[in-house]
Design a protein around this motif. Structure first.
Motif, short mmCIF file in Angstrom:
data_model
loop_
_atom_site.label_atom_id
_atom_site.label_comp_id
_atom_site.label_asym_id
_atom_site.label_seq_id
_atom_site.Cartn_x
_atom_site.Cartn_y
_atom_site.Cartn_z
N ASN A 45 4.28 12.03 -30.77
CA ASN A 45 2.96 12.19 -31.15
C ASN A 45 2.62 11.62 -32.64
O ASN A 45 1.33 11.39 -32.82
CB ASN A 45 2.75 13.48 -31.43
N PHE A 46 3.33 11.15 -33.37
CA PHE A 46 3.33 10.56 -34.65
C PHE A 46 2.56 9.17 -34.49
O PHE A 46 2.08 8.61 -35.63
CB PHE A 46 4.32 10.53 -35.45
N PHE A 47 2.77 8.39 -32.98
CA PHE A 47 2.15 7.24 -33.12
C PHE A 47 0.39 7.34 -33.31
O PHE A 47 -0.11 6.31 -33.65
CB PHE A 47 2.50 6.74 -31.63
N ALA A 48 0.04 8.46 -33.07
CA ALA A 48 -1.59 8.50 -33.03
C ALA A 48 -1.74 8.45 -34.49
O ALA A 48 -2.84 8.12 -34.88
CB ALA A 48 -1.68 10.13 -32.52
N PHE A 49 -1.09 8.49 -35.31
CA PHE A 49 -1.50 8.12 -36.78
C PHE A 49 -1.48 6.64 -37.12
O PHE A 49 -2.09 6.42 -38.06
CB PHE A 49 -0.46 8.86 -37.86
N PHE A 112 2.51 18.93 -42.05
CA PHE A 112 1.53 19.77 -41.52
C PHE A 112 0.99 19.73 -40.14
O PHE A 112 0.60 20.56 -39.71
CB PHE A 112 0.40 19.69 -42.46
N PHE A 113 1.08 18.51 -39.60
CA PHE A 113 0.69 18.08 -38.29
C PHE A 113 1.85 18.73 -37.57
O PHE A 113 1.38 19.37 -36.48
CB PHE A 113 0.72 16.78 -38.02
N LEU A 151 9.18 17.98 -33.23
CA LEU A 151 8.48 17.25 -34.11
C LEU A 151 8.91 16.94 -35.35
O LEU A 151 8.80 15.80 -35.92
CB LEU A 151 7.05 18.01 -34.35
N LEU A 152 9.77 17.82 -36.04
CA LEU A 152 10.29 17.63 -37.14
C LEU A 152 11.61 16.64 -37.30
O LEU A 152 11.67 15.71 -38.01
CB LEU A 152 11.01 18.87 -37.90
N LEU A 157 12.44 10.37 -38.05
CA LEU A 157 12.58 9.03 -37.35
C LEU A 157 11.48 8.20 -37.64
O LEU A 157 11.43 7.08 -38.23
CB LEU A 157 12.79 9.35 -35.92
N PHE A 158 10.39 8.89 -37.69
CA PHE A 158 9.13 8.01 -37.65
C PHE A 158 8.67 7.50 -39.14
O PHE A 158 8.48 6.40 -39.25
CB PHE A 158 7.70 8.91 -37.12
N GLN A 159 9.01 8.33 -40.04
CA GLN A 159 8.60 7.96 -41.40
C GLN A 159 9.69 6.99 -41.87
O GLN A 159 9.24 6.25 -42.55
CB GLN A 159 8.59 9.24 -42.41
#
Length: 169
Positions: A45-49, A112-113, A151-152, A157-159
């Protein structure tokens, strides 16, 4: 959004396919459906950022993966929820990205997301309540908790990969 190039369509398709694979293939499928779920594909989901085009990827991936659970009802409930809540979550929390850490670990905007999106699991809990008779509040808690954990983990991983991903995507 501007019209999509061939490269954009390829990237959208690849991310949607990755979402489907992380949801429906063993051993992930054992955790991906029902009242107790931990969809590792939700980390994407973080790809949307990175770019709004990935909201389409996530929505399509979710809709295809959900076809394997409760069929068309889940395709539209889950896919619709993904479209609405990822879009709204990015819009609400994008300005917090890079503005500090929560618990010295999670980027504030992504954290927060994650809370927001995990709370949106009431839509899935309601679907499971209506279709399967599962208790609504307990199902909201269990699906929301699984979503939050996924998500956490995705935030961590994403950051750490975000700078590299921005150059690739």
């Amino acid at each position: 959004m501007k019209s999509l190039s061939t490269k954009d369509l390829a990237q959208i398709s690849l991310l949607a396919a990755l979402y489907v694979l992380l949801t429906v293939l063993p051993p992930f499928n054992a955790l991906s459906y029902g009242a107790y779920q931990l969809r590792l594909s939700e980390m994407l989901n973080f790809f949307a950022f990175l770019h709004p085009k990935y909201i389409l990827s996530l929505t399509l991936g979710c809709m295809i993966a959900n076809f394997y659970s409760f069929g068309l009802v889940d395709v539209f409930v889950g896919g619709g929820s993904t479209l609405v809540f990822v879009s709204l979550g990015v819009w609400l929390f994008k300005s917090f990205v890079g503005q500090g850490k929560i618990l010295s670990l999670f980027d504030k905007g992504y954290f927060f997301f994650s809370l927001f999106f995990a709370s949106s699991m009431f839509t899935i809990a309601l679907e499971l309540h209506l279709l399967q008779g599962f208790p609504f509040v307990l199902t909201w808690f269990t699906t929301g908790l699984g979503e939050l954990l996924s998500l956490l983990l995705g935030v961590l991983l994403f950051q750490n990969m975000e700078k590299r991903l921005r150059t690739l995507f």
